[in-house]
Motif scaffolding. Structure first.
Motif, PDB file in Angstrom:
ATOM      1  N   LYS A   1      -8.705  12.028   2.577  1.00  0.00           N
ATOM      2  CA  LYS A   1      -8.356  10.631   2.317  1.00  0.00           C
ATOM      3  C   LYS A   1      -8.201  10.390   0.828  1.00  0.00           C
ATOM      4  N   ASP A   2      -7.224   9.554   0.469  1.00  0.00           N
ATOM      5  CA  ASP A   2      -7.111   8.991  -0.873  1.00  0.00           C
ATOM      6  C   ASP A   2      -7.416   7.498  -0.780  1.00  0.00           C
TER       7      ASP A   2
ATOM      8  N   TYR B   1      -5.417   5.801   2.208  1.00  0.00           N
ATOM      9  CA  TYR B   1      -4.249   6.575   2.632  1.00  0.00           C
ATOM     10  C   TYR B   1      -4.712   7.894   3.237  1.00  0.00           C
ATOM     11  N   TYR B   2      -4.295   8.138   4.483  1.00  0.00           N
ATOM     12  CA  TYR B   2      -4.651   9.362   5.201  1.00  0.00           C
ATOM     13  C   TYR B   2      -3.370  10.140   5.466  1.00  0.00           C
TER      14      TYR B   2
ATOM     15  N   THR C   1       0.842  -1.207   0.000  1.00  0.00           N
ATOM     16  CA  THR C   1       0.000   0.000   0.000  1.00  0.00           C
ATOM     17  C   THR C   1       0.873   1.253   0.000  1.00  0.00           C
ATOM     18  N   HIS C   2       1.889   1.257   0.839  1.00  0.00           N
ATOM     19  CA  HIS C   2       2.813   2.399   0.853  1.00  0.00           C
ATOM     20  C   HIS C   2       3.525   2.533  -0.495  1.00  0.00           C
ATOM     21  N   GLN C   3       3.845   1.406  -1.116  1.00  0.00           N
ATOM     22  CA  GLN C   3       4.511   1.462  -2.419  1.00  0.00           C
ATOM     23  C   GLN C   3       3.578   2.048  -3.482  1.00  0.00           C
ATOM     24  N   PHE C   4       2.305   1.679  -3.440  1.00  0.00           N
ATOM     25  CA  PHE C   4       1.359   2.252  -4.402  1.00  0.00           C
ATOM     26  C   PHE C   4       1.287   3.764  -4.236  1.00  0.00           C
TER      27      PHE C   4
ATOM     28  N   ASN D   1       1.481   9.768   8.498  1.00  0.00           N
ATOM     29  CA  ASN D   1       0.658   9.231   7.413  1.00  0.00           C
ATOM     30  C   ASN D   1       0.096   7.886   7.849  1.00  0.00           C
ATOM     31  N   ARG D   2      -1.187   7.694   7.657  1.00  0.00           N
ATOM     32  CA  ARG D   2      -1.839   6.463   8.103  1.00  0.00           C
ATOM     33  C   ARG D   2      -2.416   5.716   6.904  1.00  0.00           C
ATOM     34  N   ILE D   3      -2.407   4.375   6.978  1.00  0.00           N
ATOM     35  CA  ILE D   3      -3.079   3.572   5.964  1.00  0.00           C
ATOM     36  C   ILE D   3      -4.065   2.612   6.639  1.00  0.00           C
ATOM     37  N   SER D   4      -5.061   2.172   5.882  1.00  0.00           N
ATOM     38  CA  SER D   4      -5.930   1.082   6.319  1.00  0.00           C
ATOM     39  C   SER D   4      -6.368   0.314   5.078  1.00  0.00           C
TER      40      SER D   4
END
Length: 360
Positions: A149-150, A219-220, A108-111, A301-304
């Motif tokens: 958010k993205d 991605y936040y 996810t971070h790579q995307f 930076n946060r992801i879920s």
């Protein structure tokens, strides 16, 4: 290619073009070094949430269920009780390997580390398929205030289509995570159905419960004024079940039984499970989909990564006959699932109002 926007930002159409059309997303806005939040993202007072930073104050939270012995009747009871009383619970020792969870988070971070032009290939009007979509906020056309958010949404049709259309940088890891979660999803549904007097999930019911799957990479990015906006506004999911992988940052809040907002603390290796509107309807209200939201973060930076397990678009959803076997009257009418979803996406997030669309 360098971002084509000037500071300070005042023009709404300029922001929309930068975020949506150029594919920069709110991640691109965040990386401009903004000192204050653009006006378009400032939420009304009633939609903001004050985060209590005092970790010394004990806080009630959703149930945490150990699924290492999932055949134990106590585990089944805990799952069903949580679905009835909370609509949310966390599971540990659930069978999805830790390395699979770590791999999909890294992917996810790579995307989101791709150049904007690469991510834009999957945006509305450009993406080669409606099965793959990159965007920002929830429904920018309908929202009065945008969400910080993205997201990248991928609808699973087949492995062949995924290999052809999904972003290569994260495709394999997303597929692995989705497939590794299937046993958990089936176990949860088997347990939940038994309490509704459905002792065997036949092919028809399986398609109704989990015939369609979507996975999001959310991605936040760091927000200059997190107290003024939201990552995701108040809503309940339209799914049967949602299986959510959080990172270690936190920010998910659930509407509690006392109408308060309760933080769902990240637990390494856990998955957060929540009931969606479709299951609430099929259970005739016994299982409850619950309002939840995500706060913005001012420092990290946060992801879920949610997996949305849904009926198929062509399915008619309504209370299962077994859920009415004791003489209960149906609360919900028959609804074409695609129409229900269309109703959800044509408006801004508005709490639990979508489910009224299905009420008798």
């Amino acid at each position: 290619m360098a971002p084509t926007i000037s500071l300070p930002i005042t023009d709404s159409s300029e922001i929309r073009d930068f975020v949506l059309n150029q594919g920069n997303g709110v991640k691109g806005l965040s990386e401009l070094g903004l000192k204050s939040l653009p006006e378009q993202y400032i939420q009304p007072l009633e939609e903001r949430i004050i985060v209590n930073e005092d970790n010394n104050i004990p806080q009630e939270s959703i149930p945490i269920i150990d699924m290492s012995n999932w055949e134990d009747p106590e585990v089944a009871n805990a799952i069903c009780d949580a679905a009835e009383k909370w609509g949310f619970f966390q599971v540990v020792n659930h069978g999805v390997p830790t390395d699979v969870l770590e791999n999909v988070q890294n992917a996810t971070h790579q995307f989101y580390g791709l150049p904007s032009a690469e991510k834009r290939k999957y945006s509305k009007g450009v993406s080669p398929s409606n099965s793959v979509r990159f965007g920002s906020s929830f429904s920018p056309v309908a929202e009065k205030a945008l969400e910080w958010k993205d997201y990248s949404a991928s609808f699973y049709v087949s492995d062949e289509e995924a290999f052809e259309l999904w972003p290569p940088v994260c495709r394999n890891q997303v597929l692995e995570h989705m497939k590794s979660s299937k046993i958990l999803i089936r176990r949860l549904l088997q347990v939940l159905m038994k309490r509704l007097n459905v002792n065997e999930i036949d092919e028809t019911k399986e398609l109704m419960l989990m015939g369609s799957v979507r996975i999001n990479l959310n991605y936040y990015p760091i927000c200059p004024n997190p107290e003024l906006t939201v990552g995701v506004g108040r809503h309940s999911d339209v799914s049967t079940l949602t299986i959510l992988l959080q990172d270690d940052i936190g920010g998910l809040y659930v509407r509690g039984n006392n109408d308060d907002w309760i933080h769902v603390p990240p637990i390494y290796g856990s998955l957060v499970i929540n009931v969606g509107d479709a299951l609430q309807i099929m259970s005739n209200g016994r299982y409850k989909s619950v309002e939840h939201r995500v706060v913005a973060n001012g420092s990290r930076n946060r992801i879920s990564i949610p997996i949305f397990v849904n009926p198929r678009p062509q399915d008619i959803i309504c209370p299962f006959p077994e859920a009415l076997a004791s003489g209960e009257k149906p609360i919900y009418k028959q609804v074409l699932y695609s129409e229900y979803v269309k109703h959800f996406f044509k408006k801004a997030h508005d709490g639990k109002k979508t489910v009224d669309f299905a009420k008798i």
